[in-house]
Write a protein that holds these residues in place. Structure first.
Motif, PDB file in Angstrom:
ATOM      1  N   ILE A 106      37.733 -27.146  72.594  1.00 57.51           N
ATOM      2  CA  ILE A 106      38.741 -28.090  73.092  1.00 57.51           C
ATOM      3  C   ILE A 106      38.641 -29.401  72.331  1.00 57.51           C
ATOM      4  O   ILE A 106      39.657 -29.976  71.917  1.00 57.51           O
ATOM      5  CB  ILE A 106      38.587 -28.310  74.608  1.00 57.51           C
ATOM      6  CG1 ILE A 106      38.993 -27.047  75.357  1.00 57.51           C
ATOM      7  CG2 ILE A 106      39.403 -29.517  75.078  1.00 57.51           C
ATOM      8  CD1 ILE A 106      38.627 -27.044  76.824  1.00 57.51           C
ATOM      9  N   ALA A 107      37.435 -29.881  72.102  1.00 53.40           N
ATOM     10  CA  ALA A 107      37.246 -31.125  71.352  1.00 53.40           C
ATOM     11  C   ALA A 107      37.781 -30.987  69.926  1.00 53.40           C
ATOM     12  O   ALA A 107      38.397 -31.919  69.397  1.00 53.40           O
ATOM     13  CB  ALA A 107      35.768 -31.515  71.331  1.00 53.40           C
ATOM     14  N   ASP A 108      37.571 -29.820  69.306  1.00 52.00           N
ATOM     15  CA  ASP A 108      38.095 -29.577  67.959  1.00 52.00           C
ATOM     16  C   ASP A 108      39.623 -29.645  67.946  1.00 52.00           C
ATOM     17  O   ASP A 108      40.218 -30.230  67.038  1.00 52.00           O
ATOM     18  CB  ASP A 108      37.638 -28.217  67.425  1.00 52.00           C
ATOM     19  CG  ASP A 108      36.171 -28.192  67.054  1.00 52.00           C
ATOM     20  OD1 ASP A 108      35.556 -29.279  66.917  1.00 52.00           O
ATOM     21  OD2 ASP A 108      35.627 -27.076  66.917  1.00 52.00           O
ATOM     22  N   VAL A 109      40.248 -29.057  68.945  1.00 57.99           N
ATOM     23  CA  VAL A 109      41.713 -29.079  69.027  1.00 57.99           C
ATOM     24  C   VAL A 109      42.204 -30.513  69.213  1.00 57.99           C
ATOM     25  O   VAL A 109      43.154 -30.951  68.552  1.00 57.99           O
ATOM     26  CB  VAL A 109      42.224 -28.171  70.167  1.00 57.99           C
ATOM     27  CG1 VAL A 109      43.699 -28.411  70.454  1.00 57.99           C
ATOM     28  CG2 VAL A 109      41.959 -26.712  69.840  1.00 57.99           C
ATOM     29  N   LEU A 110      41.552 -31.264  70.080  1.00 59.89           N
ATOM     30  CA  LEU A 110      41.965 -32.648  70.318  1.00 59.89           C
ATOM     31  C   LEU A 110      41.794 -33.500  69.064  1.00 59.89           C
ATOM     32  O   LEU A 110      42.653 -34.333  68.757  1.00 59.89           O
ATOM     33  CB  LEU A 110      41.185 -33.241  71.491  1.00 59.89           C
ATOM     34  CG  LEU A 110      41.486 -32.621  72.854  1.00 59.89           C
ATOM     35  CD1 LEU A 110      40.559 -33.190  73.912  1.00 59.89           C
ATOM     36  CD2 LEU A 110      42.943 -32.824  73.232  1.00 59.89           C
ATOM     37  N   ARG A 111      40.707 -33.287  68.320  1.00 63.13           N
ATOM     38  CA  ARG A 111      40.507 -34.013  67.062  1.00 63.13           C
ATOM     39  C   ARG A 111      41.601 -33.639  66.056  1.00 63.13           C
ATOM     40  O   ARG A 111      42.127 -34.496  65.355  1.00 63.13           O
ATOM     41  CB  ARG A 111      39.132 -33.708  66.467  1.00 63.13           C
ATOM     42  CG  ARG A 111      38.039 -34.636  66.940  1.00 63.13           C
ATOM     43  CD  ARG A 111      36.778 -34.479  66.106  1.00 63.13           C
ATOM     44  NE  ARG A 111      36.200 -33.149  66.155  1.00 63.13           N
ATOM     45  CZ  ARG A 111      35.406 -32.693  67.111  1.00 63.13           C
ATOM     46  NH1 ARG A 111      35.066 -33.478  68.113  1.00 63.13           N
ATOM     47  NH2 ARG A 111      34.927 -31.473  67.067  1.00 63.13           N
ATOM     48  N   GLN A 169      44.593 -32.743  66.637  1.00 65.24           N
ATOM     49  CA  GLN A 169      45.875 -33.345  67.024  1.00 65.24           C
ATOM     50  C   GLN A 169      45.999 -34.769  66.496  1.00 65.24           C
ATOM     51  O   GLN A 169      47.095 -35.268  66.304  1.00 65.24           O
ATOM     52  CB  GLN A 169      46.036 -33.350  68.541  1.00 65.24           C
ATOM     53  CG  GLN A 169      46.326 -31.995  69.112  1.00 65.24           C
ATOM     54  CD  GLN A 169      46.459 -32.030  70.623  1.00 65.24           C
ATOM     55  OE1 GLN A 169      45.947 -32.922  71.292  1.00 65.24           O
ATOM     56  NE2 GLN A 169      47.139 -31.043  71.170  1.00 65.24           N
ATOM     57  N   ASN A 170      44.873 -35.429  66.262  1.00 65.73           N
ATOM     58  CA  ASN A 170      44.898 -36.809  65.768  1.00 65.73           C
ATOM     59  C   ASN A 170      44.944 -36.894  64.251  1.00 65.73           C
ATOM     60  O   ASN A 170      45.056 -37.975  63.699  1.00 65.73           O
ATOM     61  CB  ASN A 170      43.681 -37.576  66.289  1.00 65.73           C
ATOM     62  CG  ASN A 170      43.745 -37.780  67.782  1.00 65.73           C
ATOM     63  OD1 ASN A 170      44.820 -37.926  68.345  1.00 65.73           O
ATOM     64  ND2 ASN A 170      42.605 -37.777  68.430  1.00 65.73           N
TER      65      ASN A 170
END
Length: 69
Positions: A45-50, A52-53
């Protein structure tokens, strides 16, 4: 399946035992496997959020290569 021996603190052992005693887990191994699975999911999840930025580059790849040469 591989068996792994890992030293843990008394506090973690108490937590694991409580999870089993309360019926939230079938056994100690289940608690550890579940915790590792959750850690893996949180990192994904953290990888996906990163991602997205990250800035998005649009256009023809050939044109972009020419532009940045």
């Amino acid at each position: 399946m591989t068996t792994l021996s890992v030293p843990i603190t008394p506090e973690l052992e108490a937590f694991i035992n409580e999870q089993v005693k309360s019926g939230k887990a079938a056994n100690k191994a289940h608690v550890v496997r579940y915790a590792l699975k959750r850690l893996s999911e949180e990192e994904a999840i953290a990888d996906v959020l990163r991602a997205q930025n990250e800035p998005t580059i649009r256009g023809s790849l050939r044109e972009l290569v020419r532009k940045y040469k």
